[in-house]
Design an enzyme around this catalytic site. Structure first.
Site, short mmCIF file in Angstrom:
data_model
loop_
_atom_site.label_atom_id
_atom_site.label_comp_id
_atom_site.label_asym_id
_atom_site.label_seq_id
_atom_site.Cartn_x
_atom_site.Cartn_y
_atom_site.Cartn_z
N GLY A 183 0.81 -1.22 0.00
CA GLY A 183 0.00 0.00 0.00
C GLY A 183 0.84 1.26 0.00
O GLY A 183 0.35 2.33 0.37
N GLU A 186 1.31 4.70 -5.33
CA GLU A 186 0.08 5.34 -5.80
C GLU A 186 -0.72 4.35 -6.63
O GLU A 186 -0.14 3.38 -7.18
CB GLU A 186 0.44 6.54 -6.68
CG GLU A 186 1.17 7.65 -5.95
CD GLU A 186 0.35 8.23 -4.82
OE1 GLU A 186 -0.75 8.74 -5.07
OE2 GLU A 186 0.80 8.16 -3.66
N LYS A 201 5.46 16.95 -3.81
CA LYS A 201 5.73 17.22 -2.39
C LYS A 201 6.74 18.35 -2.21
O LYS A 201 6.57 19.22 -1.36
CB LYS A 201 6.19 15.93 -1.70
CG LYS A 201 5.07 14.89 -1.64
CD LYS A 201 5.59 13.53 -1.26
CE LYS A 201 4.47 12.51 -1.17
NZ LYS A 201 4.95 11.14 -1.06
N1 HSE Z 1 3.02 6.80 -3.02
C1 HSE Z 1 3.46 7.69 -2.01
C2 HSE Z 1 4.86 7.30 -1.58
C3 HSE Z 1 2.50 7.61 -0.88
O1 HSE Z 1 5.30 6.21 -1.92
O2 HSE Z 1 5.53 8.08 -0.92
C4 HSE Z 1 2.63 8.70 0.14
O3 HSE Z 1 2.51 9.97 -0.40
#
Ligand code: HSE
Length: 419
Positions: A183, A186, A201
């Site tokens: 999990g 994305e 980010k």
């Molecule tokens: N897919 C993102 C990651 C999830 O791996 O950092 C958290 O933002």
């Protein structure tokens, strides 16, 4: 007890993680914050076989969540356009909003914050960057008095997880599959491995630290999909490893903004953050360089950030931790077990070694490693021993037994803290 009534939009991995965490940690939140968070309604286009929503009202039309008597709308649907419409509608309905959605904040943050201000409500997004690892409120509040010159680090948990595993010899594809199963990735993992997620980010952090606009103008973005396992071997030979770095740096009134793989020194702080961990370095004028690290993806890590925003919105005061809890006792130190490092100086090693070994054996302590070092100037020989776990109550006597040996001159010992 304060109460906060929330509606959740989205019923996927992140939303069901929040639902479960609000149940498992309800007592902790009540105890520390005097707060009960009640889920009134869930906007779910379809059921999720992995989670039973209990008594919460289910709305198939997620926009209807607003019609319920809620204090906060928690947007966890992901994506950009519908999420923007949903957040705008909630803000215009004077509902506070908490979101974990970095794509919508990156693309429409300026517009959304201005609508929130106009309506006198809040839009909070702690878990949009590094999941619950606290960086947004840190920049917004704790570092408000500091001038920040640079923010850099690993902001995508999936990329760091994949690179760390490749460093240990795994191939790219199976590791990506594992990250999806856990999990971390994305729904469309190309956002992770092509660098887009980390770029979103760092764009958000740059807007907080330097006031750059959202969305920022085009900047350099490269993912980890071009990295080969063998690159790690070559990098190691030169004292480096490979990380996916996102950087926002203030240079002469402009911002150096980028996200790409980079070699970093093997002994650096960032190099040693493995797996799904995110790590950020913030360079400030007042505090020097600050390091923050924590899980950057996953259900629980994301729930932690969302809940911190809910607690903030509820205006509940976190209770000081100086309340006396008589039922909690300290563990007695002598009941602890440690592995130990022993430094022993002996005059006659061939005579001393068997006696030293038998002292450990008699206490039931195994020796993990033993090595004899070069003679000292006074002809004494250092012996270094790493033990297996040793009972703390036996430690003192064991040292005395060693010192009683005629050939032993000095004994020093240091506990090894399990990591
Ligand atoms: N897919 C993102 C990651 C999830 O791996 O950092 C958290 O933002």
């Amino acid at each position: 007890m304060n109460k906060l009534r929330i509606g959740i939009c989205g019923w996927g991995n992140v939303a069901t993680g929040l639902f479960k965490t609000l149940q498992t940690n309800a007592d902790q939140i009540k105890k520390r914050c005097n707060l009960e968070i009640e889920i009134i309604a869930i906007g779910a286009r379809r059921d999720n076989p992995k989670c039973d929503p209990g008594n919460a009202i289910i709305e198939r039309d997620i926009f209807k969540i607003m019609d319920h008597d809620i204090d906060v709308l928690v947007e966890l649907i992901g994506g950009v356009d519908v999420a923007r419409d949903l957040i705008l509608k909630a803000l215009n309905n004077k509902k506070n909003v908490v979101t974990a959605n970095k794509a919508v904040i990156f693309n429409h943050g300026d517009e959304l914050f201005s609508v929130a201000n106009k309506n006198g409500v809040k839009l909070l997004y702690e878990s949009s960057v590094c999941a619950g690892t606290p960086i947004i409120k840190l920049l917004n509040q704790e570092l408000a008095a500091s001038k920040i010159s640079k923010i850099s680090g690993m902001l995508n948990g999936t990329s760091n997880y994949i690179l760390s595993n490749m460093e240990e010899g795994m191939e790219f594809e199976p590791t990506l599959k594992l990250a999806q199963e856990k999990g971390y990735a994305e729904p469309d993992p190309s956002f992770d491995i092509e660098g887009t997620d980390a770029a979103h980010k760092i764009g958000i952090l740059s807007s907080l630290a330097f006031g750059s606009s959202l969305p920022p103008k085009d900047f350099y973005i490269e993912g980890i999909n071009g990295i080969h396992k063998s690159d790690f071997e070559y990098a190691h030979e030169m004292g480096f490893t490979i990380k996916h770095l996102a950087v926002a740096k203030l240079t002469n009134n402009s911002i150096d903004l980028r996200a790409h793989p980079a070699l970093v020194k093997l002994d650096s702080y960032l190099a040693n953050l493995k797996g799904v961990r995110n790590g950020i370095e913030v360079e400030t004028d007042l505090l020097g360089t600050l390091h923050i690290a924590g899980s950057g993806a996953g259900q629980e890590a994301t729930a932690s950030g969302v809940i911190s925003d809910l607690i903030y919105l509820s205006d509940s005061k976190i209770k000081d931790v100086n309340n006396i809890n008589e039922s909690i006792e300290l563990v007695k130190f002598i009941d602890l077990n440690f592995q130990y490092y022993f430094y022993i100086e002996a005059s006659d090693v061939s005579d001393a070694m068997p006696s030293i070994s038998s002292i450990f054996t008699n206490k039931g302590v195994s020796i993990e490693s033993i090595s004899q070092k070069e003679n000292l100037n006074n002809d004494l020989v250092p012996i270094i021993i790493i033990t297996d776990l040793l009972k703390e109550k036996d430690h003192h006597e064991l040292v005395n037994n060693l010192l009683e040996l005629d050939s032993v001159n000095t004994v020093r010992s240091i506990r090894i803290e399990a990591q």
